[in-house]
Structures are given as structure tokens and as C-alpha cells.
Design a protein around this motif. Structure first.
Motif, PDB file in Angstrom:
ATOM      1  N   GLN A 194       0.823  -1.208   0.000  1.00 30.51           N
ATOM      2  CA  GLN A 194       0.000   0.000   0.000  1.00 30.51           C
ATOM      3  C   GLN A 194       0.857   1.259   0.000  1.00 30.51           C
ATOM      4  OE1 GLN A 194      -2.968   0.001   3.058  1.00 30.51           O
ATOM      5  NE2 GLN A 194      -3.810   1.986   2.482  1.00 30.51           N
ATOM      6  N   ASP A 195       1.918   1.256   0.786  1.00 30.90           N
ATOM      7  CA  ASP A 195       2.804   2.409   0.850  1.00 30.90           C
ATOM      8  C   ASP A 195       3.565   2.595  -0.459  1.00 30.90           C
ATOM      9  OD1 ASP A 195       2.017   3.021   3.409  1.00 30.90           O
ATOM     10  OD2 ASP A 195       3.686   1.955   4.372  1.00 30.90           O
ATOM     11  N   GLU A 196       4.012   1.486  -1.056  1.00 30.50           N
ATOM     12  CA  GLU A 196       4.735   1.557  -2.330  1.00 30.50           C
ATOM     13  C   GLU A 196       3.832   2.098  -3.440  1.00 30.50           C
ATOM     14  OE1 GLU A 196       7.971  -2.114  -1.870  1.00 30.50           O
ATOM     15  OE2 GLU A 196       5.946  -2.499  -2.672  1.00 30.50           O
ATOM     16  N   ALA A 197       2.575   1.649  -3.454  1.00 29.15           N
ATOM     17  CA  ALA A 197       1.626   2.108  -4.474  1.00 29.15           C
ATOM     18  C   ALA A 197       1.348   3.600  -4.316  1.00 29.15           C
ATOM     19  CB  ALA A 197       0.329   1.314  -4.378  1.00 29.15           C
ATOM     20  N   LYS A 198       1.203   4.064  -3.077  1.00 29.62           N
ATOM     21  CA  LYS A 198       0.958   5.481  -2.822  1.00 29.62           C
ATOM     22  C   LYS A 198       2.148   6.324  -3.261  1.00 29.62           C
ATOM     23  CE  LYS A 198      -0.021   8.789   0.858  1.00 29.62           C
ATOM     24  NZ  LYS A 198      -0.198   8.982   2.337  1.00 29.62           N
ATOM     25  N   ASP A 199       3.359   5.863  -2.910  1.00 25.84           N
ATOM     26  CA  ASP A 199       4.574   6.585  -3.282  1.00 25.84           C
ATOM     27  C   ASP A 199       4.723   6.644  -4.797  1.00 25.84           C
ATOM     28  OD1 ASP A 199       7.280   7.755  -2.644  1.00 25.84           O
ATOM     29  OD2 ASP A 199       7.903   5.967  -3.758  1.00 25.84           O
ATOM     30  N   PHE A 200       4.397   5.536  -5.479  1.00 26.33           N
ATOM     31  CA  PHE A 200       4.501   5.476  -6.935  1.00 26.33           C
ATOM     32  C   PHE A 200       3.528   6.456  -7.588  1.00 26.33           C
ATOM     33  CE2 PHE A 200       3.185   3.701 -11.058  1.00 26.33           C
ATOM     34  CZ  PHE A 200       4.409   3.650 -11.692  1.00 26.33           C
ATOM     35  N   ARG A 201       2.288   6.499  -7.107  1.00 24.21           N
ATOM     36  CA  ARG A 201       1.284   7.405  -7.670  1.00 24.21           C
ATOM     37  C   ARG A 201       1.706   8.861  -7.502  1.00 24.21           C
ATOM     38  NH1 ARG A 201      -2.364   3.731  -5.295  1.00 24.21           N
ATOM     39  NH2 ARG A 201      -2.618   5.134  -3.493  1.00 24.21           N
ATOM     40  N   GLU A 202       2.240   9.186  -6.342  1.00 24.66           N
ATOM     41  CA  GLU A 202       2.668  10.564  -6.100  1.00 24.66           C
ATOM     42  C   GLU A 202       3.816  10.954  -7.026  1.00 24.66           C
ATOM     43  OE1 GLU A 202       3.604  10.647  -1.959  1.00 24.66           O
ATOM     44  OE2 GLU A 202       1.509  10.846  -1.310  1.00 24.66           O
ATOM     45  N   ARG A 203       4.732  10.034  -7.274  1.00 18.88           N
ATOM     46  CA  ARG A 203       5.845  10.323  -8.184  1.00 18.88           C
ATOM     47  C   ARG A 203       5.354  10.485  -9.617  1.00 18.88           C
ATOM     48  NH1 ARG A 203       9.116   6.477  -9.014  1.00 18.88           N
ATOM     49  NH2 ARG A 203       8.268   4.799  -7.703  1.00 18.88           N
ATOM     50  N   MET A 204       4.377   9.676 -10.004  1.00 19.35           N
ATOM     51  CA  MET A 204       3.856   9.755 -11.366  1.00 19.35           C
ATOM     52  C   MET A 204       3.072  11.056 -11.583  1.00 19.35           C
ATOM     53  SD  MET A 204       5.034   7.152 -12.951  1.00 19.35           S
ATOM     54  CE  MET A 204       6.472   7.402 -11.898  1.00 19.35           C
ATOM     55  N   GLN A 205       2.378  11.534 -10.539  1.00 18.29           N
ATOM     56  CA  GLN A 205       1.641  12.797 -10.658  1.00 18.29           C
ATOM     57  C   GLN A 205       2.590  13.955 -10.931  1.00 18.29           C
ATOM     58  OE1 GLN A 205      -0.615  13.082  -7.025  1.00 18.29           O
ATOM     59  NE2 GLN A 205      -2.256  11.752  -7.760  1.00 18.29           N
ATOM     60  N   LYS A 206       3.756  13.909 -10.313  1.00 23.42           N
ATOM     61  CA  LYS A 206       4.743  14.964 -10.536  1.00 23.42           C
ATOM     62  C   LYS A 206       5.456  14.783 -11.881  1.00 23.42           C
ATOM     63  CE  LYS A 206       5.639  15.701  -5.608  1.00 23.42           C
ATOM     64  NZ  LYS A 206       6.649  15.629  -4.522  1.00 23.42           N
ATOM     65  N   LYS A 207       5.667  13.538 -12.272  1.00 25.80           N
ATOM     66  CA  LYS A 207       6.382  13.263 -13.519  1.00 25.80           C
ATOM     67  C   LYS A 207       5.530  13.536 -14.744  1.00 25.80           C
ATOM     68  CE  LYS A 207       9.129   9.652 -15.809  1.00 25.80           C
ATOM     69  NZ  LYS A 207       9.656   8.260 -15.695  1.00 25.80           N
ATOM     70  N   TYR A 208       4.216  13.282 -14.642  1.00 17.30           N
ATOM     71  CA  TYR A 208       3.317  13.422 -15.794  1.00 17.30           C
ATOM     72  C   TYR A 208       2.169  14.383 -15.487  1.00 17.30           C
ATOM     73  CZ  TYR A 208       5.672   9.087 -17.248  1.00 17.30           C
ATOM     74  OH  TYR A 208       6.598   8.126 -17.590  1.00 17.30           O
ATOM     75  N   PRO A 209       2.446  15.658 -15.258  1.00 15.68           N
ATOM     76  CA  PRO A 209       1.344  16.609 -15.014  1.00 15.68           C
ATOM     77  C   PRO A 209       0.548  16.846 -16.292  1.00 15.68           C
ATOM     78  CG  PRO A 209       3.402  17.799 -15.278  1.00 15.68           C
ATOM     79  CD  PRO A 209       3.772  16.336 -15.284  1.00 15.68           C
ATOM     80  N   SER A 210      -0.711  17.171 -16.123  1.00 15.55           N
ATOM     81  CA  SER A 210      -1.543  17.511 -17.283  1.00 15.55           C
ATOM     82  C   SER A 210      -1.030  18.799 -17.913  1.00 15.55           C
ATOM     83  CB  SER A 210      -3.004  17.666 -16.867  1.00 15.55           C
ATOM     84  OG  SER A 210      -3.515  16.430 -16.413  1.00 15.55           O
ATOM     85  N   ARG A 211      -1.178  18.910 -19.222  1.00 12.14           N
ATOM     86  CA  ARG A 211      -0.599  20.002 -19.990  1.00 12.14           C
ATOM     87  C   ARG A 211      -1.662  20.668 -20.872  1.00 12.14           C
ATOM     88  NH1 ARG A 211       4.912  19.546 -20.046  1.00 12.14           N
ATOM     89  NH2 ARG A 211       5.049  20.868 -21.908  1.00 12.14           N
TER      90      ARG A 211
END
Length: 394
Positions: A319-336
Motif C-alpha cells: 500500500q505504501d509503495e503504491a501510494k509513493d509510486f502514484r505521487e511520483r507519477m503525478q509529478k512526472k506526468y502533469p496535465s498540460r
């Protein structure tokens, strides 16, 4: 001799015109336009909570927003452009004038009333919450989905409204390829009669007519009404299709958009019920909103994960790994947002500073957007920005 003279003069003029035209085109290529956003006005509304703005009415200087306490409880609020909330009430619950659940965002009709389309029909209320009129739906079906977000509601076309088609297959089976031939993507709604008419199907050139299978919601349309035209983008497909806004709604033009690093699902050879297949909707590129503003298309989009991150997304994680991954992806792939001219040239492609890309709302030739909140800071207000375009030649 005179004829020859005229002939040579004509050739010379044509030659000069041709060179002049080439020179202009070369100049345009060498010095392309640079179009960017310019914040020209704002509205700050003092409100504690997580509001969802439904509509803005510049003529009456009114903002209509909703605060959801739960899935079945919500309050409607109206504020003026000075940020003062002047009316609040609820239309959910077991009351004779309730709309039950909303099918679309609320739409301001004029300076004293707004329209709600819900399970109980088309309901018109005044700004104090009093029911003015109710028209039942002729053919009501429980919706497949309802994007109750700023910039994603019904758009007026004459005396009717255009909105997404919310039907599901009666057998809920999306594995049949003929679905892509049969489905209507938009509806024409008549609030005076309660009738609706399915309009706009996939063009033959669409990726959804390629013989591949797609996950549900891959084709969710976003659209914009301009004069006698309907501009539509179908979900993940990076193309703007323009249809005539009158029967039989013929396809008028096709505008492919070459978005940089746009990673989108291009279909599968076989349909799958696997969770990872449906989960592609969270990793695939997606067109979130389109608006035609000052001769330019504004295209809000989620760029999608690259192949490695897509694979990583479906790996087993704690659960913690999935949360950390989602947060990193939100920063890596912001909407444009991409600003595109009528020929499909991208004049700018950027992450709008402090603005929510998908929230673009066009009213009375004014473009409004929601301020992107800082998730780490709790605020007792929200802000809307009126946005203009700044055009420069590099």
C-alpha cells in the motif's frame, strides 16, 4: 507584339507574387508565433471545503459551485464576482423539487435562474433555490458516467443542449467490435420536451474503427460548440474532428495533433476483462478538454506514462509503495495544455502555472480556469482566473 508584352508582364507579376508568397511562408516558418496564457482577472471566493465550480455567468457576474459532503449529499452555492456567497441551498434528498442525482454540471440560464439535468428530469431553479419548472426525461437511463467537472457540462446549441451520450450497452458487453459502429458519442437534449437525440458517431478514420479493442472510457468525448460547428476529440485519440452543427451532422474536417511525448493506448487485438486492461485508463494519454478561443484550439491533455512506468504501475506493490509510486507519477506526468493553430501546428505546449488544465470554461468569449490548489496547504478560499492569450513573434 502587344500580346507578347502582356504575356511577359503577367509571367513577371506571377513570379514576383510566387516569390513574395514563398518569402512570407518562409518568414512564418523562421519566426513562428509564440502564444501563451496571460492572467487578466480573477475571482476569490471565501469558502472552506473542496468546491466544484459548475458554471460562470459573466453578464450577471455570478459563479455557481457545489460542495459535496458525500455521494448523496451536496449543497449548491452562488457567489458574485466580488467573492460574496449570496445564496446556498440543497436539492438532494427526499423532496418533491429535488433533481435526485445530477447527469451534468449545473448550467446558468440567465441572471436569475439555472438549469439542472438529473434523474428527475430537466429542473429550472431561481437563484434562491425555488423550482421554476420541471420536464421529465422521455427516455431515461441510468448513466454510464457523469463528469461533473468545470468545463465538462452541457453546451448550448440553439434552443437545445449538446452533451455526452451516457448510455451503456444493455448487456454491458464491450467485447463486441460492432459497438464502435453503433454507438453515438453525443446527445442533443431538449429541456422543453425532455427528448434526446443521439448524434455524432466515430468517423471511419478514427482509431476506434481500426478493428482493435479498447477499454471502457477510452473514447470519452470532449467537445466545443463554435457557431455552426461541433469540435470533438474522442478520448485518447489526438485528433480534433469538426462536424456540422445541423442534421445529418456531417464530418467537415479532421485535425491530427502531434503532441510531444504523448503516450496513448492504440488498441488490443483481443478484448480482456483483466483489471490491468481497464487500468490502462489511468496510464494512457487522454484528451481532457478542448476549446476554440481567438482562432486557436486549446487542448488540455494528460500525456500518459511511458512503457516502463506503465509496466511498473501494474506490478504488485504494498500500500505504501503504491501510494509513493502514484505521487511520483503525478509529478512526472502533469496535465498540460497545447495551443494549436488551424493547420495543426503546435504554437506552445506547457504546464499552466497554478491552473487546472482540464477546467477550461468559455462563456461570453471569456476563458475561465480554476486555480490548481496546493494539496499540502489547506485553504479557506478558492480562486478562478480569467485567462487571455498573449501572441508574440519569436
Amino acid at each position: 507584339m502587344k500580346k507578347y508584352f502582356i504575356f511577359f508582364i503577367t509571367i513577371a507579376i506571377c513570379s514576383c507574387y510566387s516569390k513574395s508568397k514563398e518569402s512570407v511562408e518562409k518568414q512564418i516558418q523562421e519566426k513562428p508565433l509564440k502564444v501563451s496564457f496571460d492572467k487578466i482577472d480573477s475571482i476569490k471566493v471565501d469558502f472552506l471545503g473542496n468546491p466544484n465550480v459548475h458554471d460562470i455567468h459573466p453578464e450577471s457576474r455570478t459563479v455557481l459551485f457545489v460542495h459535496n459532503y458525500s455521494m448523496f449529499s451536496e449543497d449548491i452555492h452562488l457567489a458574485d464576482f466580488e467573492g460574496l456567497v449570496f445564496s446556498s441551498f440543497s436539492k438532494t434528498g427526499d423532496y418533491p423539487d429535488t433533481y435526485s442525482s445530477l447527469l451534468s454540471t449545473l448550467r446558468i440560464v440567465d441572471g436569475y435562474s439555472f438549469l439542472a439535468t438529473g434523474y428527475n428530469g430537466f429542473m429550472t431553479y431561481n437563484f434562491d433555490g425555488r423550482l421554476i419548472s420541471q420536464v421529465k426525461h422521455i427516455d431515461f437511463q441510468v448513466p454510464n458516467y457523469s463528469p461533473l467537472l468545470m468545463g465538462h457540462g452541457m453546451e448550448k446549441m440553439g434552443d437545445k443542449y449538446v452533451y455526452i451520450n451516457q448510455d451503456s450497452p444493455k448487456d454491458n458487453d464491450y467485447s463486441n467490435k460492432s459497438r464502435y459502429d453503433e454507438m453515438y458519442l453525443l446527445d442533443l437534449l431538449d429541456p422543453a420536451t425532455g427528448e434526446r437525440e443521439g448524434i455524432i458517431k466515430f468517423p471511419e478514420s478514427s482509431i476506434f474503427k481500426s478493428g482493435k479493442y479498447f477499454y471502457r472510457n477510452a473514447w470519452d468525448p470532449v467537445f466545443h460548440i463554435e457557431n455552426k460547428k461541433i469540435h470533438v476529440a474522442f478520448g485518447l485519440e489526438p485528433v480534433i474532428y469538426t462536424f456540422k452543427a445541423s442534421p445529418p451532422y456531417e464530418l467537415e474536417s479532421t485535425l491530427p495533433i502531434d503532441l510531444k511525448d504523448y503516450n496513448y493506448f492504440k488498441g488490443a487485438d483481443e478484448y480482456s476483462e483483466d483489471v490491468s486492461f481497464f487500468g490502462l485508463r489511468f496510464t494512457s494519454g487522454m484528451i481532457l478538454n478542448i476549446k476554440k478561443f481567438q482562432d486557436f484550439f486549446l487542448v488540455a491533455y494528460f500525456p500518459g506514462y511511458d512503457q516502463l512506468d506503465t509496466q511498473t504501475n501494474f506490478e504488485n506493490k504494498s500500500q505504501d509503495e503504491a501510494k509513493d509510486f502514484r505521487e511520483r507519477m503525478q509529478k512526472k506526468y502533469p496535465s498540460r495544455i497545447a495551443i494549436v493553430d488551424s493547420s495543426g501546428n503546435i504554437l506552445n505546449d506547457f504546464v499552466p502555472q497554478g491552473l487546472e488544465p482540464s477546467s477550461m470554461l468559455l462563456r461570453d468569449e471569456q476563458l475561465w480556469m480554476m486555480e490548481k490548489p496546493d494539496e499540502e496547504v489547506e485553504r479557506d478560499y478558492f480562486r478562478l482566473f480569467r485567462v487571455g492569450l498573449k501572441v508574440d513573434s519569436n
